[in-house]
Design a protein around this motif. Structure first.
Motif, mmCIF file in Angstrom:
data_model
loop_
_atom_site.group_PDB
_atom_site.id
_atom_site.type_symbol
_atom_site.label_atom_id
_atom_site.label_comp_id
_atom_site.label_asym_id
_atom_site.label_seq_id
_atom_site.Cartn_x
_atom_site.Cartn_y
_atom_site.Cartn_z
ATOM 1 N N ALA A 105 -3.190 2.837 3.298
ATOM 2 C CA ALA A 105 -2.087 2.229 3.623
ATOM 3 C C ALA A 105 -1.325 1.419 2.622
ATOM 4 O O ALA A 105 -0.143 1.473 2.599
ATOM 5 C CB ALA A 105 -2.248 1.397 4.849
ATOM 6 N N TRP A 106 -2.109 0.841 1.787
ATOM 7 C CA TRP A 106 -1.446 0.142 0.790
ATOM 8 C C TRP A 106 -0.639 0.714 -0.380
ATOM 9 O O TRP A 106 -0.186 0.290 -1.091
ATOM 10 C CB TRP A 106 -2.683 -0.869 0.054
ATOM 11 C CG TRP A 106 -3.846 -0.156 -0.475
ATOM 12 C CD1 TRP A 106 -4.907 0.392 -0.052
ATOM 13 C CD2 TRP A 106 -3.721 0.182 -1.904
ATOM 14 N NE1 TRP A 106 -5.519 1.292 -0.978
ATOM 15 C CE2 TRP A 106 -4.837 0.925 -2.277
ATOM 16 C CE3 TRP A 106 -3.050 -0.205 -3.151
ATOM 17 C CZ2 TRP A 106 -5.251 1.556 -3.574
ATOM 18 C CZ3 TRP A 106 -3.457 0.487 -4.240
ATOM 19 C CH2 TRP A 106 -4.502 1.208 -4.439
ATOM 20 N N ARG A 107 -0.885 1.919 -0.305
ATOM 21 C CA ARG A 107 -0.562 2.869 -1.300
ATOM 22 C C ARG A 107 0.929 3.332 -0.863
ATOM 23 O O ARG A 107 1.717 3.973 -1.670
ATOM 24 C CB ARG A 107 -1.257 4.127 -1.706
ATOM 25 C CG ARG A 107 -2.511 3.712 -2.379
ATOM 26 C CD ARG A 107 -3.220 5.042 -2.615
ATOM 27 N NE ARG A 107 -4.623 4.781 -3.014
ATOM 28 C CZ ARG A 107 -4.908 4.568 -4.354
ATOM 29 N NH1 ARG A 107 -4.102 4.915 -5.339
ATOM 30 N NH2 ARG A 107 -6.298 4.520 -4.693
ATOM 31 N N ALA A 112 3.067 -0.607 -1.199
ATOM 32 C CA ALA A 112 3.177 -0.533 -2.532
ATOM 33 C C ALA A 112 4.161 -1.033 -3.384
ATOM 34 O O ALA A 112 4.012 -1.826 -4.355
ATOM 35 C CB ALA A 112 3.083 1.134 -2.660
ATOM 36 N N ALA A 113 5.419 -1.110 -3.025
ATOM 37 C CA ALA A 113 6.257 -1.658 -3.570
ATOM 38 C C ALA A 113 6.266 -3.330 -3.802
ATOM 39 O O ALA A 113 6.440 -4.096 -4.747
ATOM 40 C CB ALA A 113 7.761 -1.426 -3.054
ATOM 41 N N ASP A 114 5.776 -3.975 -2.444
ATOM 42 C CA ASP A 114 5.580 -5.316 -2.347
ATOM 43 C C ASP A 114 4.505 -5.879 -3.303
ATOM 44 O O ASP A 114 4.501 -6.669 -3.886
ATOM 45 C CB ASP A 114 5.262 -5.681 -1.198
ATOM 46 C CG ASP A 114 6.432 -5.621 -0.073
ATOM 47 O OD1 ASP A 114 7.501 -5.455 -0.557
ATOM 48 O OD2 ASP A 114 6.046 -5.850 1.332
ATOM 49 N N LEU A 115 3.500 -4.869 -3.308
ATOM 50 C CA LEU A 115 2.136 -5.372 -4.354
ATOM 51 C C LEU A 115 2.554 -5.194 -5.681
ATOM 52 O O LEU A 115 2.088 -5.862 -6.755
ATOM 53 C CB LEU A 115 1.009 -4.201 -3.939
ATOM 54 C CG LEU A 115 0.492 -4.528 -2.500
ATOM 55 C CD1 LEU A 115 -0.463 -3.490 -2.119
ATOM 56 C CD2 LEU A 115 -0.026 -5.935 -2.429
ATOM 57 N N ARG A 116 3.334 -4.024 -6.186
ATOM 58 C CA ARG A 116 3.899 -4.007 -7.461
ATOM 59 C C ARG A 116 4.782 -5.062 -7.671
ATOM 60 O O ARG A 116 4.650 -5.614 -8.917
ATOM 61 C CB ARG A 116 4.660 -2.800 -7.800
ATOM 62 C CG ARG A 116 3.822 -1.421 -7.670
ATOM 63 C CD ARG A 116 4.648 -0.172 -8.193
ATOM 64 N NE ARG A 116 5.680 0.050 -7.547
ATOM 65 C CZ ARG A 116 5.668 0.704 -6.514
ATOM 66 N NH1 ARG A 116 4.515 1.283 -6.048
ATOM 67 N NH2 ARG A 116 6.839 1.153 -5.805
ATOM 68 N N ARG A 117 5.528 -5.689 -7.022
ATOM 69 C CA ARG A 117 6.317 -6.952 -7.180
ATOM 70 C C ARG A 117 5.610 -8.020 -7.472
ATOM 71 O O ARG A 117 5.656 -8.814 -8.354
ATOM 72 C CB ARG A 117 7.296 -7.131 -6.024
ATOM 73 C CG ARG A 117 8.448 -7.747 -6.202
ATOM 74 C CD ARG A 117 9.712 -7.835 -5.223
ATOM 75 N NE ARG A 117 9.218 -7.471 -3.807
ATOM 76 C CZ ARG A 117 9.354 -6.052 -3.491
ATOM 77 N NH1 ARG A 117 9.992 -5.260 -3.977
ATOM 78 N NH2 ARG A 117 9.034 -5.842 -2.052
ATOM 79 N N GLU A 141 0.704 0.581 -13.127
ATOM 80 C CA GLU A 141 -0.729 0.965 -12.915
ATOM 81 C C GLU A 141 -1.470 0.502 -11.712
ATOM 82 O O GLU A 141 -1.376 -0.583 -11.231
ATOM 83 C CB GLU A 141 -1.452 1.238 -14.171
ATOM 84 C CG GLU A 141 -1.799 -0.293 -14.688
ATOM 85 C CD GLU A 141 -2.879 -0.152 -15.998
ATOM 86 O OE1 GLU A 141 -2.837 1.049 -16.345
ATOM 87 O OE2 GLU A 141 -2.699 -1.192 -16.722
ATOM 88 N N VAL A 142 -2.319 1.312 -11.235
ATOM 89 C CA VAL A 142 -3.654 1.085 -10.504
ATOM 90 C C VAL A 142 -4.577 1.243 -11.104
ATOM 91 O O VAL A 142 -4.869 2.374 -11.507
ATOM 92 C CB VAL A 142 -3.410 1.603 -9.063
ATOM 93 C CG1 VAL A 142 -4.416 1.127 -7.989
ATOM 94 C CG2 VAL A 142 -2.136 1.054 -8.295
ATOM 95 N N LEU A 143 -5.930 0.176 -11.198
ATOM 96 C CA LEU A 143 -6.947 0.400 -11.904
ATOM 97 C C LEU A 143 -8.320 0.313 -10.796
ATOM 98 O O LEU A 143 -8.209 -0.661 -10.055
ATOM 99 C CB LEU A 143 -7.243 -0.489 -12.835
ATOM 100 C CG LEU A 143 -6.126 -0.282 -13.823
ATOM 101 C CD1 LEU A 143 -6.213 -1.861 -14.964
ATOM 102 C CD2 LEU A 143 -6.259 0.760 -14.522
ATOM 103 N N GLU A 144 -9.077 1.227 -10.813
ATOM 104 C CA GLU A 144 -10.249 1.102 -9.837
ATOM 105 C C GLU A 144 -11.237 0.348 -10.700
ATOM 106 O O GLU A 144 -11.493 0.401 -11.934
ATOM 107 C CB GLU A 144 -10.780 2.342 -9.484
ATOM 108 C CG GLU A 144 -12.029 2.110 -8.464
ATOM 109 C CD GLU A 144 -12.372 3.235 -7.797
ATOM 110 O OE1 GLU A 144 -13.410 3.268 -6.777
ATOM 111 O OE2 GLU A 144 -12.061 4.555 -7.843
ATOM 112 N N VAL A 145 -11.765 -0.804 -9.883
ATOM 113 C CA VAL A 145 -12.797 -1.574 -10.660
ATOM 114 C C VAL A 145 -14.251 -0.978 -10.506
ATOM 115 O O VAL A 145 -14.630 -0.699 -9.221
ATOM 116 C CB VAL A 145 -12.704 -2.881 -10.363
ATOM 117 C CG1 VAL A 145 -13.718 -3.794 -10.718
ATOM 118 C CG2 VAL A 145 -11.355 -3.539 -10.598
#
Length: 148
Positions: A105-107, A112-117, A141-145
């Motif tokens: 859902a977060w993607r 996603a736009a809110d999280l990028r902001r 970018e999105v990085l997996e930890v």
């Protein structure tokens, strides 16, 4: 209830924080229902003696009137927790705890736009907790930890 809670919003039937967030005082891992929660049937059964972590918690949607209605936890299937930075590198952590039934859902739009902001601020760290996976949202970018 925490005075920082937006006066026109209430938990109502939502208890998603009781599932998604870890509660060390109760030895409750993230992404599992708290043994003391009765979702949709009265909520917390130990409300008067609940741990301090539970007493002071308020999800971002409740606390911030600027958080869009799409961030209501039952609608988003996510609980957002914003806290002050815990190290020298960040002033703020935005932790998004995602229900496994809506893992991506977060993607999607508009999340996603809110999280990028939010991640555009270099002093803010946006972390996504999705089942046993953790991601960091950075500008572009999105990085997996990887966990040790």
């Amino acid at each position: 209830m925490d005075k920082s809670v937006h006066p026109r919003r209430a938990c109502g039937a939502c208890s998603l924080c009781c599932k998604l967030l870890p509660i060390a005082a109760l030895e409750k891992p993230h992404d599992q229902w708290c043994a003391h929660c009765r979702p949709g049937a009265g909520g917390c059964t130990i409300y008067d003696s609940r741990p301090q972590t539970c007493r002071t918690f308020s999800c971002h949607w409740l606390a911030d009137p600027a958080a869009g209605e799409h961030w209501a936890p039952l609608k988003a299937r996510m609980v957002v927790q914003i806290t002050g930075g815990h190290d020298a590198a960040f002033d703020r952590f935005v932790d998004v705890h995602v229900d496994r039934g809506a893992a991506d859902a977060w993607r999607s739009k508009p999340y996603a736009a809110d999280l990028r902001r939010l991640s555009a601020d270099p002093r803010t760290l946006v972390r996504i907790f999705q089942s046993n996976r953790t991601f960091v949202v950075r500008p572009g970018e999105v990085l997996e930890v990887k966990r040790a």
